[in-house]
Design a protein around this motif. Structure first.
Motif, short mmCIF file in Angstrom:
data_model
loop_
_atom_site.label_atom_id
_atom_site.label_comp_id
_atom_site.label_asym_id
_atom_site.label_seq_id
_atom_site.Cartn_x
_atom_site.Cartn_y
_atom_site.Cartn_z
N ASP A 39 0.82 -1.19 0.00
CA ASP A 39 0.00 0.00 0.00
C ASP A 39 0.86 1.25 0.00
O ASP A 39 1.90 1.31 0.64
CB ASP A 39 -0.92 0.00 1.23
CG ASP A 39 -1.92 -1.14 1.18
OD1 ASP A 39 -2.38 -1.55 2.26
OD2 ASP A 39 -2.19 -1.65 0.08
N GLY A 40 0.40 2.25 -0.70
CA GLY A 40 1.06 3.54 -0.63
C GLY A 40 2.10 3.77 -1.72
O GLY A 40 2.59 4.89 -1.86
N VAL A 41 2.46 2.76 -2.51
CA VAL A 41 3.39 2.94 -3.61
C VAL A 41 2.61 2.78 -4.91
O VAL A 41 2.26 1.68 -5.32
CB VAL A 41 4.55 1.93 -3.56
CG1 VAL A 41 5.56 2.23 -4.67
CG2 VAL A 41 5.23 1.98 -2.20
N GLY A 42 2.31 3.90 -5.54
CA GLY A 42 1.47 3.88 -6.73
C GLY A 42 2.23 3.54 -7.99
O GLY A 42 3.46 3.41 -8.00
N GLU A 43 1.49 3.41 -9.08
CA GLU A 43 2.09 3.00 -10.35
C GLU A 43 3.12 4.02 -10.84
O GLU A 43 4.17 3.65 -11.37
CB GLU A 43 1.00 2.80 -11.40
CG GLU A 43 1.53 2.26 -12.72
CD GLU A 43 0.40 1.90 -13.68
OE1 GLU A 43 0.72 1.56 -14.84
OE2 GLU A 43 -0.78 1.96 -13.26
N SER A 44 2.81 5.31 -10.69
CA SER A 44 3.75 6.33 -11.16
C SER A 44 5.06 6.28 -10.38
O SER A 44 6.15 6.43 -10.96
CB SER A 44 3.12 7.72 -11.04
OG SER A 44 2.80 8.00 -9.69
N ALA A 45 4.96 6.05 -9.06
CA ALA A 45 6.17 5.95 -8.25
C ALA A 45 6.97 4.71 -8.62
O ALA A 45 8.21 4.74 -8.67
CB ALA A 45 5.81 5.92 -6.76
N LEU A 46 6.27 3.60 -8.90
CA LEU A 46 6.95 2.39 -9.32
C LEU A 46 7.69 2.60 -10.64
O LEU A 46 8.81 2.10 -10.83
CB LEU A 46 5.95 1.24 -9.47
CG LEU A 46 5.32 0.70 -8.18
CD1 LEU A 46 4.28 -0.35 -8.51
CD2 LEU A 46 6.38 0.13 -7.26
N ARG A 47 7.08 3.35 -11.55
CA ARG A 47 7.72 3.59 -12.84
C ARG A 47 8.96 4.47 -12.67
O ARG A 47 9.99 4.25 -13.31
CB ARG A 47 6.73 4.24 -13.81
CG ARG A 47 7.31 4.50 -15.20
CD ARG A 47 7.89 3.22 -15.80
NE ARG A 47 8.77 3.50 -16.92
CZ ARG A 47 8.44 3.26 -18.19
NH1 ARG A 47 7.24 2.74 -18.47
NH2 ARG A 47 9.27 3.53 -19.16
N GLU A 48 8.89 5.45 -11.80
CA GLU A 48 10.07 6.29 -11.53
C GLU A 48 11.20 5.44 -10.94
O GLU A 48 12.37 5.60 -11.33
CB GLU A 48 9.69 7.40 -10.55
CG GLU A 48 8.80 8.48 -11.13
CD GLU A 48 8.45 9.54 -10.11
OE1 GLU A 48 9.01 9.49 -8.99
OE2 GLU A 48 7.62 10.41 -10.42
N GLU A 49 10.84 4.55 -10.02
CA GLU A 49 11.85 3.64 -9.45
C GLU A 49 12.47 2.78 -10.54
O GLU A 49 13.70 2.60 -10.57
CB GLU A 49 11.21 2.73 -8.41
CG GLU A 49 10.81 3.41 -7.11
CD GLU A 49 10.14 2.45 -6.15
OE1 GLU A 49 9.94 2.83 -4.99
OE2 GLU A 49 9.81 1.32 -6.58
N ALA A 50 11.63 2.24 -11.41
CA ALA A 50 12.11 1.36 -12.46
C ALA A 50 13.06 2.08 -13.40
O ALA A 50 14.14 1.56 -13.75
CB ALA A 50 10.93 0.78 -13.24
N ASP A 51 12.70 3.29 -13.83
CA ASP A 51 13.56 4.05 -14.74
C ASP A 51 14.90 4.35 -14.10
O ASP A 51 15.96 4.21 -14.73
CB ASP A 51 12.87 5.35 -15.15
CG ASP A 51 11.66 5.11 -16.06
OD1 ASP A 51 11.61 4.03 -16.67
OD2 ASP A 51 10.79 5.99 -16.14
N ALA A 52 14.87 4.76 -12.83
CA ALA A 52 16.11 5.10 -12.14
C ALA A 52 17.00 3.87 -11.96
O ALA A 52 18.22 3.91 -12.21
CB ALA A 52 15.81 5.72 -10.79
N LEU A 53 16.40 2.77 -11.54
CA LEU A 53 17.20 1.58 -11.27
C LEU A 53 17.74 0.96 -12.55
O LEU A 53 18.92 0.56 -12.60
CB LEU A 53 16.36 0.56 -10.50
CG LEU A 53 17.16 -0.59 -9.85
CD1 LEU A 53 16.51 -1.01 -8.53
CD2 LEU A 53 17.25 -1.80 -10.77
N LEU A 54 16.92 0.90 -13.60
CA LEU A 54 17.39 0.29 -14.85
C LEU A 54 18.48 1.13 -15.51
O LEU A 54 19.45 0.60 -16.06
CB LEU A 54 16.21 0.09 -15.80
CG LEU A 54 15.18 -0.95 -15.36
CD1 LEU A 54 14.01 -1.00 -16.33
CD2 LEU A 54 15.82 -2.33 -15.22
N GLY A 55 18.34 2.45 -15.43
CA GLY A 55 19.39 3.32 -15.98
C GLY A 55 20.70 3.14 -15.24
O GLY A 55 21.77 3.07 -15.85
#
Length: 292
Positions: A39-55
């Protein structure tokens, strides 16, 4: 073996270069489908995490660090994992679920590698390398989560201590600290810090520490009180301890604790009367804006 590992490393890096957006989308979908984000981690936040980590992962793989040190030794990549873990810690997600969220990247990454090649040996080597990489990432996220959660707990405990030890301004130059519950080292430190700051702020002459709500007084508690009284005196103020009930007085006497140098009173009312006498007896203050 080194050649195979190097080839697998380049294969994974190639997938990240050409399919980063697809990998990120798939990773987010896997987390949402498995409720791994909590709870509390939305899709937009997950996408930001994904972009940062994959880069950061691509940059780490393109560097010179050994595979087992890519996540721990590459600053941007380590920071990306730390940010992911701390965000979940603040939202109360368990460390196990946080680690599983990181592990979900394995599936998304290997699906992209499979679209790059169908060679069985290459896929096997890439799978082994992916597992090594993300197992390290999962362990790092777990460690970061625990450390971050402990820091949050320490900060919340400190806040609770401050709330439970208020410094009350009774009237000009007289302060009081009503204590309720167990008095330990950590709480006494908070009492001392808050009281000394309040004495300086209000230019207090008398500070009353009321222990009516403290259930027991042992040697440690008495020592804490004496340290606080000494600190108050160093600030140029008098300190009165009130709430010395018969059972507490008897315990102090039995323990052989010497409080003879400390001004004590049985009740808060007695302490207030003493504070009035002490402030009335204090030399009159002079100067512009001085109240008496």
């Amino acid at each position: 073996m080194r050649t195979t590992e190097a080839a697998a490393r380049e294969r994974i890096a190639g997938a990240l270069r050409t399919e980063a957006d697809d990998i990120a989308d798939r990773w987010v979908q896997l987390q949402l489908a498995r409720a791994a984000s909590g709870d509390g981690v939305g899709e937009s936040a997950l996408r930001e995490e994904a972009d940062a980590l994959l880069g950061a992962l691509l940059a780490g793989l393109e560097g010179d660090l050994p595979v087992d040190r890519v996540f721990t030794g590459h600053q941007a990549l380590r920071q990306a994992v730390s940010d992911l873990s701390l965000r979940r810690a603040r939202n109360g997600v368990t460390p196990t679920v946080t680690s599983l969220a990181v592990m979900a990247l394995k599936e998304a990454l290997m699906e992209a590698v499979q679209r790059q090649t169908r060679d069985g040996d290459e896929l096997f080597a890439a799978s082994v390398l992916t597992n090594r990489l993300l197992d390290t990432a999962g362990a790092l996220s777990f460690e970061t989560y625990v450390d971050g959660r402990e820091e949050i707990i320490r900060r919340q405990s400190r806040q609770l201590l401050e709330v439970s030890t208020p410094v009350v301004r009774l009237w000009r130059q007289v302060l009081a600290v009503p204590l309720i519950g167990t008095l330990d080292t950590a709480r006494t430190q908070v009492v001392m810090e808050n009281l000394l700051e309040a004495i300086q702020e209000h230019e207090a002459l008398v500070a009353i520490i009321d222990i009516t709500g403290v259930p027991t007084v042992d040697t440690a508690v008495a020592q804490h009180l004496m340290q606080t009284v000494n600190a108050v005196r160093l600030m140029g103020s008098d300190c009165v301890i009130s709430g010395i009930r018969p059972p507490i007085a008897q315990t102090i006497a039995q323990l052989g604790i010497d409080l003879s140098t400390i001004l004590t009173r049985a009740t808060l009312a007695d302490a207030l009367a003493t504070a009035i006498r002490l402030t009335d007896a204090a030399p009159a203050l002079t100067g512009p804006g001085t109240e008496r």
